[in-house]
Enzyme design. Sequence first.
Site, PDB file in Angstrom:
ATOM      1  N   LYS A  30     120.447  -9.366 -69.921  1.00  0.00           N
ATOM      2  CA  LYS A  30     121.405  -8.319 -69.889  1.00  0.00           C
ATOM      3  C   LYS A  30     122.975  -8.536 -69.423  1.00  0.00           C
ATOM      4  O   LYS A  30     123.396  -9.135 -70.040  1.00  0.00           O
ATOM      5  CB  LYS A  30     120.965  -6.915 -69.951  1.00  0.00           C
ATOM      6  CG  LYS A  30     119.362  -6.740 -69.593  1.00  0.00           C
ATOM      7  CD  LYS A  30     118.910  -6.626 -71.497  1.00  0.00           C
ATOM      8  CE  LYS A  30     117.515  -5.961 -71.872  1.00  0.00           C
ATOM      9  NZ  LYS A  30     116.532  -6.315 -72.042  1.00  0.00           N
ATOM     10  N   ASP A  80     113.418   2.036 -64.327  1.00  0.00           N
ATOM     11  CA  ASP A  80     113.720   0.610 -65.469  1.00  0.00           C
ATOM     12  C   ASP A  80     115.400   0.629 -65.379  1.00  0.00           C
ATOM     13  O   ASP A  80     115.896   1.350 -66.242  1.00  0.00           O
ATOM     14  CB  ASP A  80     113.013   0.584 -66.665  1.00  0.00           C
ATOM     15  CG  ASP A  80     113.004  -0.991 -67.415  1.00  0.00           C
ATOM     16  OD1 ASP A  80     114.080  -1.220 -67.496  1.00  0.00           O
ATOM     17  OD2 ASP A  80     112.623  -0.496 -68.359  1.00  0.00           O
ATOM     18  N   HIS A 106     119.620  -1.703 -68.667  1.00  0.00           N
ATOM     19  CA  HIS A 106     120.291  -1.897 -69.221  1.00  0.00           C
ATOM     20  C   HIS A 106     121.516  -0.924 -68.274  1.00  0.00           C
ATOM     21  O   HIS A 106     123.147  -0.598 -68.784  1.00  0.00           O
ATOM     22  CB  HIS A 106     120.041  -1.338 -70.289  1.00  0.00           C
ATOM     23  CG  HIS A 106     119.971  -1.481 -72.004  1.00  0.00           C
ATOM     24  ND1 HIS A 106     120.503  -2.484 -72.536  1.00  0.00           N
ATOM     25  CD2 HIS A 106     117.997  -1.518 -71.625  1.00  0.00           C
ATOM     26  CE1 HIS A 106     118.893  -2.959 -73.467  1.00  0.00           C
ATOM     27  NE2 HIS A 106     117.903  -2.623 -72.656  1.00  0.00           N
ATOM     28  N   SER A 163     117.659   1.942 -74.138  1.00  0.00           N
ATOM     29  CA  SER A 163     117.939   0.578 -74.383  1.00  0.00           C
ATOM     30  C   SER A 163     118.371   0.619 -75.966  1.00  0.00           C
ATOM     31  O   SER A 163     118.745   0.470 -76.752  1.00  0.00           O
ATOM     32  CB  SER A 163     116.820  -0.083 -74.720  1.00  0.00           C
ATOM     33  OG  SER A 163     115.495   0.784 -75.136  1.00  0.00           O
ATOM     34  N   GLU A 188     113.841   4.780 -67.772  1.00  0.00           N
ATOM     35  CA  GLU A 188     114.777   3.748 -67.830  1.00  0.00           C
ATOM     36  C   GLU A 188     116.368   4.470 -67.378  1.00  0.00           C
ATOM     37  O   GLU A 188     116.695   6.003 -67.548  1.00  0.00           O
ATOM     38  CB  GLU A 188     114.822   3.941 -69.246  1.00  0.00           C
ATOM     39  CG  GLU A 188     114.167   2.902 -70.057  1.00  0.00           C
ATOM     40  CD  GLU A 188     113.752   2.446 -71.054  1.00  0.00           C
ATOM     41  OE1 GLU A 188     115.431   2.308 -71.718  1.00  0.00           O
ATOM     42  OE2 GLU A 188     112.668   2.083 -71.775  1.00  0.00           O
ATOM     43  N   HIS A 205     110.477   2.080 -72.379  1.00  0.00           N
ATOM     44  CA  HIS A 205     110.825   1.100 -72.919  1.00  0.00           C
ATOM     45  C   HIS A 205     109.132   0.780 -72.737  1.00  0.00           C
ATOM     46  O   HIS A 205     107.735   0.900 -72.205  1.00  0.00           O
ATOM     47  CB  HIS A 205     110.820  -0.186 -72.194  1.00  0.00           C
ATOM     48  CG  HIS A 205     110.957  -1.522 -73.121  1.00  0.00           C
ATOM     49  ND1 HIS A 205     110.069  -2.263 -72.585  1.00  0.00           N
ATOM     50  CD2 HIS A 205     112.649  -1.579 -73.734  1.00  0.00           C
ATOM     51  CE1 HIS A 205     110.784  -3.470 -73.046  1.00  0.00           C
ATOM     52  NE2 HIS A 205     111.610  -3.018 -74.271  1.00  0.00           N
ATOM     53  N   ASN A 265     122.256  -8.316 -76.005  1.00  0.00           N
ATOM     54  CA  ASN A 265     123.177  -7.360 -74.733  1.00  0.00           C
ATOM     55  C   ASN A 265     124.042  -7.923 -73.699  1.00  0.00           C
ATOM     56  O   ASN A 265     123.286  -7.776 -72.232  1.00  0.00           O
ATOM     57  CB  ASN A 265     121.396  -6.633 -74.425  1.00  0.00           C
ATOM     58  CG  ASN A 265     120.349  -6.273 -75.446  1.00  0.00           C
ATOM     59  OD1 ASN A 265     121.081  -5.591 -75.966  1.00  0.00           O
ATOM     60  ND2 ASN A 265     119.195  -7.314 -75.620  1.00  0.00           N
TER      61      ASN A 265
END
Length: 379
Positions: free
Chosen positions: A225, A195, A198, A170, A166, A126, A40
């Site tokens: 990441k 979240d 990423h 992910s 998110e 997640h 990542n």
Amino acid sequence: MAHPLTEKITQQLTQQQASGLLRQRKMVGTDPANVDFSHNDYLGLASSTELAQALYQGALTYGVGSKASPLVSGYGAAHQMLEQKLCDITDHQACMLFCSGFSANSALMKTLFDRTDVVIADKLVHASIIDGLVDSGAKLVRYLHNDIDSAARLLAKHPNNVLITESVFSMDGDIAPINALSALCQQHNSWLIVDDAHGFGVVDPRGSAAITAKQVDIQIVTFGKALGCQGAAILASQDVIDFLVANTRHYIYSTALSPANAYLAYAAIELIEKSPQLQTQLNDNISLFRALASQAGVKLTASQTAIQPIIIGDNTLTMTVADSLAQKGFKVGAIRSPTVPVGSARLRITLNAKHTSAQIHQLVAQLALLLIDQPNENP
Ligand SMILES: Cc1ncc(COP(=O)(O)O)c(C=O)c1O
């Protein structure tokens, strides 16, 4: 007589082996694969000389260890500097640091909610969010992945609550409709928690696409990441952070993030801010990969981010394809249930700014060879 735990462990290992679900570590560097499409580190900062020097400088100036929990004496100038930087970028009033994103997410859920709360979350959030919610005892209701109508129905049924998503998912790489979710939450007097593990740093941190306090009430960012280092932060209003600082057991009873790491994350953000070409290179590599895969007949999902999944379905077949790629010199993620839903095992290919065009051409050529005649199930 064997100890009951020995029996339990042996039985589970045997079952996981038989179903192709036994996870094992492989030391980086010993793998024959030498081009890595699995991590990542989207901007290639984990091996930056400039950041290695920043880590050294941070250690010399602020110390290698924080020596205590934040409420005792583990909170210092490097932490404060990083928190201020994160607040400046995102427009949140306050911030608190954690040693990992998993810990930040779980701690937030467990501290904020209790069994009297209803929490609405995307179906694919997640594991760290789910674990924290389970610990909190809150009632969890889930909307269909990235489906705004499904989210709207649940918010109408449970107003004055909280919705969690998110930003970039992910395992699928698709992007949540943050602006639409934010408007819905406002309409139903509900908070939006995002979240941003990423997303943070992958887009220009001060650019119009970046997530800020304008859209979200609580934002979690991670440093492992795009920043290429380690740690995480929760960003929110001053009241929320004051409440969390005073009540979060993961924070109160744990040694604070090392000041050298806090300074490193600060330096990584500064490096990203002055290097917009890294984001351009990453975007160019994503476009090249998608164009070549499409020409070669390799079926991709609609993801436009650095995370490019290729859904295979079967666990064992997914591992076989990943192993064959490794033998050809390409490391890609092989993701199975329970990380992704049963029957959607996949290669998780991640692009970064440092991949060369030749490496991407070679990877796609190998994928095309290996996936011909395989049930590549992407839409
Ligand atoms: C969406 C998401 N949130 C949180 C985390 C946890 O972050 P960290 O690796 O810093 O523990 C991850 C890690 O993979 C993630 O993918």
